[in-house]
Design a protein around this motif. Structure first.
Motif, PDB file in Angstrom:
ATOM      1  N   SER A 115       0.834  -1.206   0.000  1.00 39.77           N
ATOM      2  CA  SER A 115       0.000   0.000   0.000  1.00 39.77           C
ATOM      3  C   SER A 115       0.868   1.255   0.000  1.00 39.77           C
ATOM      4  O   SER A 115       0.599   2.211  -0.739  1.00 39.77           O
ATOM      5  CB  SER A 115      -0.927  -0.003   1.222  1.00 39.77           C
ATOM      6  OG  SER A 115      -1.811  -1.098   1.196  1.00 39.77           O
ATOM      7  N   ILE A 137       2.725   1.536  -3.431  1.00 40.39           N
ATOM      8  CA  ILE A 137       1.835   1.968  -4.515  1.00 40.39           C
ATOM      9  C   ILE A 137       1.524   3.453  -4.385  1.00 40.39           C
ATOM     10  O   ILE A 137       1.486   4.191  -5.383  1.00 40.39           O
ATOM     11  CB  ILE A 137       0.548   1.129  -4.507  1.00 40.39           C
ATOM     12  CG1 ILE A 137       0.868  -0.329  -4.819  1.00 40.39           C
ATOM     13  CG2 ILE A 137      -0.454   1.665  -5.531  1.00 40.39           C
ATOM     14  CD1 ILE A 137      -0.249  -1.272  -4.470  1.00 40.39           C
ATOM     15  N   HIS A 138       1.289   3.911  -3.151  1.00 40.09           N
ATOM     16  CA  HIS A 138       1.019   5.342  -2.967  1.00 40.09           C
ATOM     17  C   HIS A 138       2.210   6.178  -3.405  1.00 40.09           C
ATOM     18  O   HIS A 138       2.038   7.195  -4.088  1.00 40.09           O
ATOM     19  CB  HIS A 138       0.683   5.635  -1.509  1.00 40.09           C
ATOM     20  CG  HIS A 138       0.650   7.101  -1.211  1.00 40.09           C
ATOM     21  ND1 HIS A 138      -0.394   7.913  -1.605  1.00 40.09           N
ATOM     22  CD2 HIS A 138       1.549   7.919  -0.592  1.00 40.09           C
ATOM     23  CE1 HIS A 138      -0.150   9.158  -1.247  1.00 40.09           C
ATOM     24  NE2 HIS A 138       1.019   9.185  -0.627  1.00 40.09           N
ATOM     25  N   THR A 150      -3.975  -0.132  -9.368  1.00 39.86           N
ATOM     26  CA  THR A 150      -5.139   0.009  -8.487  1.00 39.86           C
ATOM     27  C   THR A 150      -6.443  -0.142  -9.262  1.00 39.86           C
ATOM     28  O   THR A 150      -7.405  -0.725  -8.754  1.00 39.86           O
ATOM     29  CB  THR A 150      -5.117   1.367  -7.777  1.00 39.86           C
ATOM     30  OG1 THR A 150      -5.031   2.417  -8.759  1.00 39.86           O
ATOM     31  CG2 THR A 150      -3.932   1.468  -6.838  1.00 39.86           C
ATOM     32  N   SER A 168      -3.966  -4.312  -1.131  1.00 42.92           N
ATOM     33  CA  SER A 168      -3.042  -3.182  -1.262  1.00 42.92           C
ATOM     34  C   SER A 168      -3.584  -2.117  -2.212  1.00 42.92           C
ATOM     35  O   SER A 168      -3.275  -0.927  -2.056  1.00 42.92           O
ATOM     36  CB  SER A 168      -1.676  -3.668  -1.752  1.00 42.92           C
ATOM     37  OG  SER A 168      -1.771  -4.264  -3.037  1.00 42.92           O
ATOM     38  N   SER A 197      -3.696   1.596  -0.601  1.00 43.51           N
ATOM     39  CA  SER A 197      -3.004   2.801  -1.061  1.00 43.51           C
ATOM     40  C   SER A 197      -3.868   4.039  -0.875  1.00 43.51           C
ATOM     41  O   SER A 197      -3.356   5.137  -0.624  1.00 43.51           O
ATOM     42  CB  SER A 197      -2.606   2.649  -2.534  1.00 43.51           C
ATOM     43  OG  SER A 197      -3.754   2.538  -3.366  1.00 43.51           O
ATOM     44  N   ARG A 232      -3.031   7.392   1.337  1.00 42.22           N
ATOM     45  CA  ARG A 232      -3.200   8.739   0.780  1.00 42.22           C
ATOM     46  C   ARG A 232      -4.054   9.610   1.688  1.00 42.22           C
ATOM     47  O   ARG A 232      -3.692  10.766   1.974  1.00 42.22           O
ATOM     48  CB  ARG A 232      -3.849   8.654  -0.610  1.00 42.22           C
ATOM     49  CG  ARG A 232      -4.076  10.007  -1.280  1.00 42.22           C
ATOM     50  CD  ARG A 232      -4.905   9.863  -2.535  1.00 42.22           C
ATOM     51  NE  ARG A 232      -6.216   9.301  -2.246  1.00 42.22           N
ATOM     52  CZ  ARG A 232      -7.238  10.010  -1.783  1.00 42.22           C
ATOM     53  NH1 ARG A 232      -7.096  11.310  -1.545  1.00 42.22           N
ATOM     54  NH2 ARG A 232      -8.399   9.431  -1.552  1.00 42.22           N
TER      55      ARG A 232
END
Length: 241
Positions: A40, A43-44, A62, A115, A119, A123
């Motif tokens: 997570s 990916i963010h 995503t 995940s 993400s 955020r």
């Protein structure tokens, strides 16, 4: 029908099999969740990258795993990863083959799905902290890594616990999908018991009660973690008042 006898341990009941299935369910959840949290964050950060191809890839990731049904993701990864592994092992050692375990396939599939949603939790938590904290830490000479570790991360968990807690509950329930690839989780064991005893109502009621207990305990643990994370903030607000 002696329903309590159906839950006995040993050859006369299904108690030990259900306990084993519960262990598989919890083991898969506990193994998947840390990996999903780590993904997570990655990916963010990829979404916030200065490099456009990285951002596009992260957004595509995503979109795909939030759009596909979890069961379809699981089936694709299980059968396709088996084909890829067989191709690689056959290329390295001609004539050889390896099998992908249902547990590993379930772990990978669920990690990818959770995940993708995680993400968004990261955020939202970072947005709740604001950029001022990062700018203040950097003005004091802290490196980006130490800024995140010492300033951002302790505050981030306070905002992220509710979101990740909800994802944990979703993960617990989604582990039931692995029964379709013959992993002996609670649902798979209950299905075997039903096929043998012809008591679907009883065994579905039993595993339903188990899932309810797991979710209730998880919710209580989440609230405890939220209270501990907010305790210092609440004290500071009271002292400032």
């Amino acid at each position: 029908m002696d329903w309590l006898g159906l839950l006995a341990f040993g050859d006369t009941g299904w108690g030990d099999e259900l306990l084993y299935g519960l262990g598989i369910t919890l083991g898969l959840s506990l193994a998947t969740f840390p990996i999903a949290i780590l993904l997570s964050f990655l990916i963010h950060w990829a979404k916030a990258s200065k490099h456009r191809p990285v951002r596009i890839a992260a957004h595509a990731y995503t979109t795909v795993f939030k759009t596909l049904p979890e069961i379809l993701t699981l089936l694709i990864l299980y059968y396709q990863s088996q084909a890829v592994v067989n191709w690689l092992t056959g290329w390295i050692v001609p004539g050889s083959s390896l099998s992908v375990s249902p547990f590993l396939a379930g772990l990978i599939a669920l990690s990818l799905v959770i995940s993708a949603y995680g993400s968004e939790v990261v955020r939202a938590a970072l947005n709740a902290i604001g950029k001022g904290q990062t700018e203040a830490a950097q003005s004091l000479g802290l490196s980006p890594f130490n800024t995140f570790r010492k300033v951002i991360l302790p505050q981030l968990w306070r905002h992220a616990i509710p979101g990740f807690g909800n994802l944990w509950v979703i993960l617990l329930k989604d582990t039931s999908l692995v029964s379709i690839i013959a992993l002996s989780d609670l649902v798979h064991v209950a299905t075997l018991a039903i096929n043998t005893t012809r008591e679907p109502f009883f065994f579905y009621l039993v595993i339903g009660a188990i899932y309810i207990v797991l979710v209730v305990l998880s919710t209580r643990l989440q609230k405890t973690l939220e209270q501990r994370a907010s305790k210092g903030i609440t004290r500071m607000e009271v002292s400032d008042a």
